[in-house]
Design a protein around this motif. Structure first.
Motif, short mmCIF file in Angstrom:
data_model
loop_
_atom_site.label_atom_id
_atom_site.label_comp_id
_atom_site.label_asym_id
_atom_site.label_seq_id
_atom_site.Cartn_x
_atom_site.Cartn_y
_atom_site.Cartn_z
N ALA A 91 3.81 -11.55 -19.02
CA ALA A 91 3.75 -12.93 -18.53
C ALA A 91 4.84 -13.26 -17.52
N GLU A 92 5.99 -12.58 -17.60
CA GLU A 92 7.09 -12.91 -16.68
C GLU A 92 6.95 -12.24 -15.32
N ARG A 93 5.91 -11.45 -15.12
CA ARG A 93 5.73 -10.74 -13.85
C ARG A 93 4.75 -11.46 -12.94
N ALA A 94 5.12 -11.53 -11.65
CA ALA A 94 4.18 -12.02 -10.63
C ALA A 94 3.15 -10.92 -10.42
N ILE A 95 1.90 -11.30 -10.26
CA ILE A 95 0.83 -10.33 -10.07
C ILE A 95 0.45 -10.33 -8.60
N VAL A 96 0.62 -9.17 -7.96
CA VAL A 96 0.28 -8.97 -6.56
C VAL A 96 -1.10 -8.32 -6.55
N VAL A 97 -2.08 -9.01 -5.96
CA VAL A 97 -3.48 -8.57 -6.09
C VAL A 97 -4.04 -8.10 -4.75
N ALA A 98 -4.66 -6.90 -4.79
CA ALA A 98 -5.41 -6.34 -3.67
C ALA A 98 -6.74 -5.88 -4.22
N GLY A 99 -7.77 -5.76 -3.36
CA GLY A 99 -9.00 -5.17 -3.86
C GLY A 99 -10.28 -5.75 -3.32
N CYS A 100 -11.35 -5.48 -4.06
CA CYS A 100 -12.72 -5.83 -3.66
C CYS A 100 -13.49 -6.37 -4.86
N VAL A 122 -1.94 -13.00 -3.50
CA VAL A 122 -3.13 -12.29 -3.04
C VAL A 122 -2.84 -11.70 -1.65
N VAL A 123 -3.02 -10.39 -1.52
CA VAL A 123 -2.69 -9.69 -0.29
C VAL A 123 -3.92 -9.70 0.62
N ARG A 124 -3.95 -10.65 1.55
CA ARG A 124 -5.12 -10.92 2.38
C ARG A 124 -5.61 -9.69 3.17
N ASP A 125 -4.69 -8.91 3.71
CA ASP A 125 -5.11 -7.76 4.52
C ASP A 125 -5.41 -6.52 3.68
N ALA A 126 -5.37 -6.67 2.35
CA ALA A 126 -5.77 -5.60 1.44
C ALA A 126 -6.91 -6.07 0.54
N LEU A 127 -7.70 -7.02 1.06
CA LEU A 127 -8.88 -7.55 0.38
C LEU A 127 -10.11 -7.19 1.17
N GLY A 128 -11.20 -6.95 0.48
CA GLY A 128 -12.43 -6.65 1.19
C GLY A 128 -13.63 -7.36 0.59
N SER A 129 -14.59 -7.63 1.45
CA SER A 129 -15.91 -8.14 1.07
C SER A 129 -16.91 -7.56 2.06
N ARG A 130 -18.17 -7.68 1.73
CA ARG A 130 -19.19 -7.19 2.65
C ARG A 130 -19.29 -8.06 3.90
N ARG A 131 -18.95 -9.34 3.76
CA ARG A 131 -19.07 -10.26 4.90
C ARG A 131 -17.80 -11.09 5.04
N THR A 132 -17.41 -11.32 6.29
CA THR A 132 -16.18 -12.06 6.59
C THR A 132 -16.16 -13.44 5.95
N GLU A 133 -17.27 -14.17 6.05
CA GLU A 133 -17.25 -15.54 5.52
C GLU A 133 -17.05 -15.56 4.01
N SER A 134 -17.55 -14.55 3.30
CA SER A 134 -17.32 -14.47 1.85
C SER A 134 -15.84 -14.27 1.56
N ILE A 149 -0.94 -16.67 -0.63
CA ILE A 149 -1.61 -15.70 0.23
C ILE A 149 -0.54 -15.00 1.05
N VAL A 150 -0.52 -13.66 0.97
CA VAL A 150 0.50 -12.85 1.62
C VAL A 150 -0.17 -11.69 2.35
N THR A 151 0.64 -10.90 3.05
CA THR A 151 0.15 -9.69 3.71
C THR A 151 0.90 -8.48 3.14
N THR A 152 0.40 -7.31 3.46
CA THR A 152 1.02 -6.08 3.00
C THR A 152 2.49 -6.02 3.43
N GLU A 153 2.76 -6.34 4.68
CA GLU A 153 4.15 -6.31 5.17
C GLU A 153 5.02 -7.32 4.45
N MET A 154 4.50 -8.51 4.21
CA MET A 154 5.29 -9.52 3.49
C MET A 154 5.69 -8.99 2.12
#
Length: 176
Positions: A91-100, A122-134, A149-154
């Motif tokens: 519970a005391e850990r921040a969760i950094v999320v990437a994925g699909c 949430v690592v925006r540049d390490a997230l994927g979907s089939r379509r951009t709008e999704s 919302i963060v990036t890999t470099e951040m």
């Protein structure tokens, strides 16, 4: 929310699986950035947890991501609904999320984590979907509900904290 602290972070890599990735827009970029995060986590001793959605149907995590942490297999889109999942994330850990996919399993898992009072990045540049709008709609929704919302470099530079960190050059080499 303050900056990320490697001592109090866990990287969660959601469903970057073999049979799913060919359908993901910019899937190779998602995999590359997830790889950077996994490698930085290994160098900086940040725990990593992987999930796999219905691995019999979607395959296992892609080979490009060496599993450097345990894998939680699930059938629910929201990993939090899987028995014992939340117990794997202190519970005391921040969760950094990437994925699909950003608008399905990532979104529902992030909303589940937030509902349980967890701090989520949430690592925006390490997230994927089939379509951009999704993907973009999911990112906006997660942010609206309290995810940062963060990036890999951040993430990597916040985990480093200083250019004097002994692993600085190795971590920076992952970004270049």
């Amino acid at each position: 929310m303050p900056a990320l602290d490697r001592e109090h972070s866990t990287l969660l890599v959601v469903d970057i699986q073999g049979r799913l990735m060919p359908a993901i827009e910019d899937g190779s970029m998602v995999i590359a950035n997830a790889r950077r995060l996994v490698d930085a986590a290994a160098l900086l001793k940040v725990p990593v947890l992987f999930t796999e959605q219905n691995p019999a149907g979607l395959g296992s995590t892609v080979q490009e991501l060496t599993l450097s942490g345990p894998v939680a297999h699930k059938m629910t889109f929201d990993a939090v609904r899987s028995p014992g999942f939340l117990d794997r994330l202190p519970a005391e850990r921040a969760i950094v999320v990437a994925g699909c996919e950003a608008h399905v399993c990532v979104l529902q898992t992030v909303l589940g984590l937030l509902a349980h009072g967890r701090q989520v990045f949430v690592v925006r540049d390490a997230l994927g979907s089939r379509r951009t709008e999704s993907k973009e709609t999911a990112v906006r929704r997660m942010e609206r509900h309290g995810a940062e919302i963060v990036t890999t470099e951040m993430v990597t530079f916040e985990w480093l904290t200083t250019c004097e960190h002994p692993r600085f050059r190795e971590v920076v080499a992952l970004i270049k």
